[in-house]
Design an enzyme around this catalytic site. Structure first.
Site, mmCIF file in Angstrom:
data_model
loop_
_atom_site.group_PDB
_atom_site.id
_atom_site.type_symbol
_atom_site.label_atom_id
_atom_site.label_comp_id
_atom_site.label_asym_id
_atom_site.label_seq_id
_atom_site.Cartn_x
_atom_site.Cartn_y
_atom_site.Cartn_z
ATOM 1 N N LYS A 223 -20.194 11.970 7.510
ATOM 2 C CA LYS A 223 -19.611 10.722 8.024
ATOM 3 C C LYS A 223 -19.846 10.608 9.525
ATOM 4 O O LYS A 223 -20.040 11.610 10.220
ATOM 5 C CB LYS A 223 -18.105 10.629 7.740
ATOM 6 C CG LYS A 223 -17.223 11.675 8.460
ATOM 7 C CD LYS A 223 -16.751 11.256 9.855
ATOM 8 C CE LYS A 223 -15.897 12.308 10.519
ATOM 9 N NZ LYS A 223 -16.080 12.570 11.903
ATOM 10 N N ASP B 176 -9.706 14.923 6.940
ATOM 11 C CA ASP B 176 -10.830 14.035 6.599
ATOM 12 C C ASP B 176 -11.185 14.083 5.107
ATOM 13 O O ASP B 176 -12.028 13.312 4.648
ATOM 14 C CB ASP B 176 -12.092 14.437 7.384
ATOM 15 C CG ASP B 176 -12.044 13.957 8.828
ATOM 16 O OD1 ASP B 176 -11.218 13.068 9.134
ATOM 17 O OD2 ASP B 176 -12.848 14.456 9.638
HETATM 18 P P1 ATP Z 1 -15.062 17.442 11.621
HETATM 19 O O1 ATP Z 1 -15.952 16.263 11.819
HETATM 20 O O2 ATP Z 1 -14.069 17.254 10.494
HETATM 21 O O3 ATP Z 1 -14.468 17.976 12.868
HETATM 22 P P2 ATP Z 1 -17.083 19.354 11.735
HETATM 23 O O4 ATP Z 1 -18.394 18.727 11.436
HETATM 24 O O5 ATP Z 1 -16.756 19.460 13.174
HETATM 25 O O6 ATP Z 1 -15.967 18.584 10.999
HETATM 26 P P3 ATP Z 1 -17.488 21.484 9.841
HETATM 27 O O7 ATP Z 1 -18.972 21.511 9.815
HETATM 28 O O8 ATP Z 1 -16.804 20.854 8.696
HETATM 29 O O9 ATP Z 1 -16.985 20.809 11.194
HETATM 30 O O10 ATP Z 1 -16.965 22.989 9.971
HETATM 31 C C1 ATP Z 1 -16.325 23.527 11.053
HETATM 32 C C2 ATP Z 1 -15.905 24.980 10.760
HETATM 33 O O11 ATP Z 1 -15.420 25.162 9.426
HETATM 34 C C3 ATP Z 1 -17.046 25.942 10.942
HETATM 35 O O12 ATP Z 1 -16.666 26.827 11.940
HETATM 36 C C4 ATP Z 1 -17.219 26.665 9.607
HETATM 37 O O13 ATP Z 1 -17.329 28.052 9.745
HETATM 38 C C5 ATP Z 1 -15.991 26.318 8.795
HETATM 39 N N1 ATP Z 1 -16.349 25.916 7.400
HETATM 40 C C6 ATP Z 1 -15.601 26.150 6.326
HETATM 41 N N2 ATP Z 1 -16.167 25.631 5.222
HETATM 42 C C7 ATP Z 1 -17.302 25.028 5.590
HETATM 43 C C8 ATP Z 1 -18.318 24.315 4.898
HETATM 44 N N3 ATP Z 1 -18.267 24.116 3.580
HETATM 45 N N4 ATP Z 1 -19.341 23.825 5.627
HETATM 46 C C9 ATP Z 1 -19.382 24.025 6.970
HETATM 47 N N5 ATP Z 1 -18.463 24.702 7.658
HETATM 48 C C10 ATP Z 1 -17.420 25.219 7.005
#
Ligand code: ATP
Length: 295
Positions: free
Chosen positions: A8, A135
């Site tokens: 997203k 989210d």
């Molecule tokens: P948001 O936009 O909700 O802040 P994000 O893109 O910043 O999400 P994610 O990629 O969802 O962050 O992941 C952040 C943290 O969560 C990472 O440090 C990772 O180790 C942990 N994590 C747990 N499960 C997952 C997964 N399925 N995919 C990616 N990261 C994951």
């Protein structure tokens, strides 16, 4: 069962206030893009527990993984005794502001519900999803939506008009927790016009959407990371209607009316910033599971 978990972006992100419980009240316009992780789920009759494999060695493959947590939440509640194998092929950059983990969790909720015939509605999956992350309910809903509260109060909106979305993740990390920690919600000078953006979406007015695109978290993240503004200028000079940061960053996206300009910008940015992940895609409409991956 093969599933896609889409990334997203936030077309608009406003923080209204810090709540007594430490969370912030938000108003966000959420939009799915065609970038996705692939997830394969397999029920193992007579098997035991959950086994998760992923192509990225640096993300956890146990309870700390949101995909794992989503499966175990439903399987425990419904006393599923079969085993489950989850194969997670990550493509969405990690910790990037693209809700990759939340989207994986949402896809697993949908998949486990089907595989084990649990009979839960989308709404019931969304109610459970919020226990995994703010989210997650949106990632179950998908499409274009207004998200309020901590992100879990959702109002579906009409599809945003077609356009090209260029995503560029710089080779830096930002911590969502630190970004919210550094934010002074009562000192935000300019709040995004979220209501105006909703009207523009209802009218199918891409330029109206672009002119209101704003993310207040950018004022926290960008001063520490000049690369964010640099990517934005790069996209806007290449013809993007607008370019802003998504979520707590550091991914920057640009909205283009002209797909050729977007392709040219993608190629130029890949050449100029070899450490970046640059990906061209388009809005992913709700329920559209055709190949929307872009280039
Ligand atoms: P948001 O936009 O909700 O802040 P994000 O893109 O910043 O999400 P994610 O990629 O969802 O962050 O992941 C952040 C943290 O969560 C990472 O440090 C990772 O180790 C942990 N994590 C747990 N499960 C997952 C997964 N399925 N995919 C990616 N990261 C994951």
């Amino acid at each position: 069962m093969d599933l896609r978990a889409f990334a997203k972006i936030n077309l608009g992100l406003d923080v209204q206030r810090k709540r007594p419980d430490g969370y912030h009240d938000l108003r966000m316009i959420m939009q799915m893009t065609g970038m996705y992780d692939r997830i394969s789920l397999r029920g193992i009759p007579g098997g035991q527990g959950i086994r998760l494999r992923t192509n990225l060695p640096y993300i956890p493959a146990d309870q700390r993984n949101l995909a794992y947590r989503a499966a175990s939440l439903l399987m425990e509640e419904f006393g599923v005794t079969d085993g489950l194998s989850i194969r997670l092929e990550k493509f969405i950059p990690v910790a990037a502001g693209l809700a990759g983990g939340s989207s994986d969790a949402a896809a697993v909720l949908i998949g486990v519900n089907e595989i084990f015939d649990l009979g839960l509605s989308r709404k019931e999956l969304m109610d459970r999803g919020v226990k995994i992350g703010a989210d997650v309910p949106y990632c179950v809903l998908q499409g274009t939506a207004l998200a309020e509260g901590i992100g879990e109060i959702l109002t579906p909106l009409p599809d945003m008009p077609p356009c090209s979305i260029l995503l560029a993740k710089p080779p830096i990390s930002v911590s969502t927790k630190e970004v919210y920690g550094a934010l002074r919600a009562d000192e935000i000078k300019e709040h995004p016009d979220i209501d105006g953006m909703i009207l523009a979406i209802r009218e199918g007015d891409l330029r109206g959407i672009a002119s209101r695109a704003k993310n207040v978290l950018e004022d926290v993240t960008a001063p520490n990371h000049p690369v964010i503004r640099e990517y934005e200028s790069e996209m806007e000079e290449a013809g993007a209607l607008v370019s802003i940061m998504s979520g707590s960053g550091p991914t920057v996206f640009g909205l283009f009316e002209d797909s050729r300009k977007a392709m040219k910008c993608r190629d130029e940015m890949r050449r100029k910033y070899p450490g970046a992940r640059v990906f061209l895609t388009r809005p992913q409409q709700k329920g559209d599971d055709s190949n929307g991956s872009g280039q």
